[in-house]
Design a protein around this motif. Structure first.
Motif, PDB file in Angstrom:
ATOM      1  N   ALA A 143       0.923  -1.344   0.056  1.00  0.00           N
ATOM      2  CA  ALA A 143      -0.021   0.085   0.069  1.00  0.00           C
ATOM      3  C   ALA A 143       0.768   1.177  -0.052  1.00  0.00           C
ATOM      4  N   PHE A 144       0.367   2.228  -0.840  1.00  0.00           N
ATOM      5  CA  PHE A 144       1.031   3.572  -0.820  1.00  0.00           C
ATOM      6  C   PHE A 144       0.107   4.488  -0.566  1.00  0.00           C
ATOM      7  N   ALA A 145       0.523   5.719   0.182  1.00  0.00           N
ATOM      8  CA  ALA A 145      -0.415   6.984   0.349  1.00  0.00           C
ATOM      9  C   ALA A 145      -0.342   8.134  -0.485  1.00  0.00           C
TER      10      ALA A 145
ATOM     11  N   ALA B 209     -14.152  -0.120   6.575  1.00  0.00           N
ATOM     12  CA  ALA B 209     -14.766   0.012   7.872  1.00  0.00           C
ATOM     13  C   ALA B 209     -13.603  -0.045   8.867  1.00  0.00           C
ATOM     14  N   ILE B 210     -12.553  -1.208   8.805  1.00  0.00           N
ATOM     15  CA  ILE B 210     -11.821  -1.283   9.556  1.00  0.00           C
ATOM     16  C   ILE B 210     -10.341  -0.338   9.187  1.00  0.00           C
ATOM     17  N   GLN B 211      -9.962   0.518  10.287  1.00  0.00           N
ATOM     18  CA  GLN B 211      -9.175   1.673   9.871  1.00  0.00           C
ATOM     19  C   GLN B 211      -9.540   2.766   9.187  1.00  0.00           C
ATOM     20  N   GLN B 212     -10.716   2.611   8.525  1.00  0.00           N
ATOM     21  CA  GLN B 212     -11.483   3.849   7.948  1.00  0.00           C
ATOM     22  C   GLN B 212     -10.683   4.606   6.771  1.00  0.00           C
ATOM     23  N   THR B 213      -9.810   3.721   6.246  1.00  0.00           N
ATOM     24  CA  THR B 213      -8.922   4.233   5.010  1.00  0.00           C
ATOM     25  C   THR B 213      -9.683   4.297   3.851  1.00  0.00           C
ATOM     26  N   PHE B 214      -9.587   5.418   2.997  1.00  0.00           N
ATOM     27  CA  PHE B 214     -10.348   5.328   1.576  1.00  0.00           C
ATOM     28  C   PHE B 214      -9.223   4.738   0.671  1.00  0.00           C
ATOM     29  N   PHE B 215      -9.599   3.772  -0.121  1.00  0.00           N
ATOM     30  CA  PHE B 215      -8.860   3.009  -0.832  1.00  0.00           C
ATOM     31  C   PHE B 215      -9.379   2.777  -2.166  1.00  0.00           C
ATOM     32  N   LEU B 216      -8.265   2.311  -3.185  1.00  0.00           N
ATOM     33  CA  LEU B 216      -8.421   1.701  -4.378  1.00  0.00           C
ATOM     34  C   LEU B 216      -7.525   0.569  -4.419  1.00  0.00           C
TER      35      LEU B 216
ATOM     36  N   GLU C 193      -2.464  -1.286  -3.390  1.00  0.00           N
ATOM     37  CA  GLU C 193      -3.369  -0.208  -2.699  1.00  0.00           C
ATOM     38  C   GLU C 193      -3.064   1.085  -2.851  1.00  0.00           C
ATOM     39  N   LEU C 194      -3.731   1.912  -2.970  1.00  0.00           N
ATOM     40  CA  LEU C 194      -3.775   3.438  -2.976  1.00  0.00           C
ATOM     41  C   LEU C 194      -4.497   3.761  -1.824  1.00  0.00           C
ATOM     42  N   CYS C 195      -4.206   4.425  -0.874  1.00  0.00           N
ATOM     43  CA  CYS C 195      -4.904   4.969   0.323  1.00  0.00           C
ATOM     44  C   CYS C 195      -4.539   6.305   0.819  1.00  0.00           C
ATOM     45  N   ASN C 196      -5.256   6.922   1.498  1.00  0.00           N
ATOM     46  CA  ASN C 196      -5.417   8.405   1.671  1.00  0.00           C
ATOM     47  C   ASN C 196      -4.132   8.526   2.949  1.00  0.00           C
ATOM     48  N   ALA C 197      -3.333   9.435   2.590  1.00  0.00           N
ATOM     49  CA  ALA C 197      -2.408   9.799   3.584  1.00  0.00           C
ATOM     50  C   ALA C 197      -2.974  10.376   5.130  1.00  0.00           C
ATOM     51  N   GLY C 198      -4.324  10.629   4.822  1.00  0.00           N
ATOM     52  CA  GLY C 198      -4.817  11.232   6.109  1.00  0.00           C
ATOM     53  C   GLY C 198      -5.371  10.574   7.120  1.00  0.00           C
ATOM     54  N   ALA C 199      -5.117   9.238   6.984  1.00  0.00           N
ATOM     55  CA  ALA C 199      -5.675   8.279   7.986  1.00  0.00           C
ATOM     56  C   ALA C 199      -5.414   8.408   9.373  1.00  0.00           C
TER      57      ALA C 199
END
Length: 323
Positions: free
Chosen positions: A223-225, A254-261, A272-278
């Protein structure tokens, strides 16, 4: 499960990661053209890439292999003294595999293995990234200039492995590495099926999910942010135009609330692409959040059901036996 606030944190963060691919140049082009990384070095069988705000000299090493999968994951110690303590803990657990000094731009690296056989490299000394005239940032507290290309991945966020023995792996993360469990999925008998472990104040850095095949040493995803959700939305269009396989998302866990692709790079590895504001875990006495089968059956945060391949695909791919 409550973390011990008196426990010393000897690991700082996840460092560079090696990724195996059977199509080296295609994987390289994916990470450079669609993801926004920069090639910083190559040798006969591998390419080194850098995310724009990684202070270290490289972030990802792509290695030519017949099959996809994860190679060595490097973990930076919090100090030279912390490295000694981690080394001693690994030796006491029988998991120390020796020392190497040939890892690019890293000093002495202590090799250890998790219970599943994934190789980890513990280190302290590291060369910092030196921007040149083509990517020198205007702000000197930034590693490199913002690339303005593709997904604009800012940094490595976490590694999600598959494991044949979740409880044993959880004990290794807690007792040998000193990590803390922030969230977990539990089976009906209360035993863990998937675990999210934090090394510092990020909500998680290392994740292990039960491998339904019983195989050891496989990868679920890397995963990268990004900085914002909008960059993940744009990345979906970038991947669509480039013919990259989009597995699921954009959406919110739901788990960790990460916005993802989730996408598959050309070699077959899930990215995975995830938002850095997790979320951050600031509470020193954080209590592990447990999720049951009934809660997981509700789907992701906004109701999207998890697709079947998310549970079955890992690298290297294991052939499904009929009968």
């Amino acid at each position: 499960m409550t973390d011990d606030p008196d426990r010393r944190r000897d690991l700082a963060h996840v460092g560079p990661v090696e990724l195996y691919t059977p199509v080296l140049e295609k994987s390289r082009d994916f990470f450079v053209n669609q993801m926004g990384l920069r090639e910083v070095h190559r040798d006969a069988t591998s390419v080194y890439l850098h995310t724009w705000d990684d202070y270290q000299s490289w972030t990802l090493r792509l290695i030519q292999r017949d099959t996809a999968g994860v190679g060595r994951t490097y973990l930076r110690a919090a100090s030279p003294q912390a490295l000694d303590r981690l080394k001693d803990a690994a030796k006491a657990a029988g998991l120390h595999r020796g020392v190497v000094t040939d890892a690019r731009d890293l000093g002495e690296v202590h090799l250890i293995a998790d219970p599943d056989g994934h190789e980890l490299g513990l280190y302290w000394d590291v060369d910092w990234y030196a921007a040149d005239d083509t990517d020198r940032p205007a702000l000197k507290n930034q590693a490199a200039a913002y690339p303005g290309r593709g997904a604009n991945l800012r940094r490595l966020d976490h590694v999600n492995y598959l494991t044949a023995d979740v409880p044993r792996t959880a004990a290794f993360l807690r007792d040998t590495l000193g990590a803390r469990c922030t969230e977990q999925i539990v089976k009906d008998d209360g035993s863990p099926q998937a675990i999210w472990y934090s090394l510092g104040n990020k909500s998680y850095d290392l994740v292990y999910t039960e491998d339904w095949t019983g195989t050891r040493g496989r990868l679920h995803h890397l995963a990268f942010a990004t900085d914002t959700r909008e960059e993940i939305l744009r990345a979906a269009d970038v991947c669509l135009d480039a013919g990259v396989h989009i597995e699921t998302g954009p959406h919110k866990h739901a788990i960790q609330q990460t916005f993802f692709l989730y996408v598959w790079e050309p070699g077959g590895n899930r990215i995975e692409l995830c938002n850095a504001g997790a979320r951050l875990i600031l509470a020193p006495d954080w209590k592990t959040i447990s999720w049951t089968r009934e809660e997981r059956a509700k789907g992701q945060a906004w109701g999207l059901k998890t697709i079947e391949s998310f549970h079955t695909h890992g690298t290297p791919v294991v052939p499904i036996q009929n009968g």
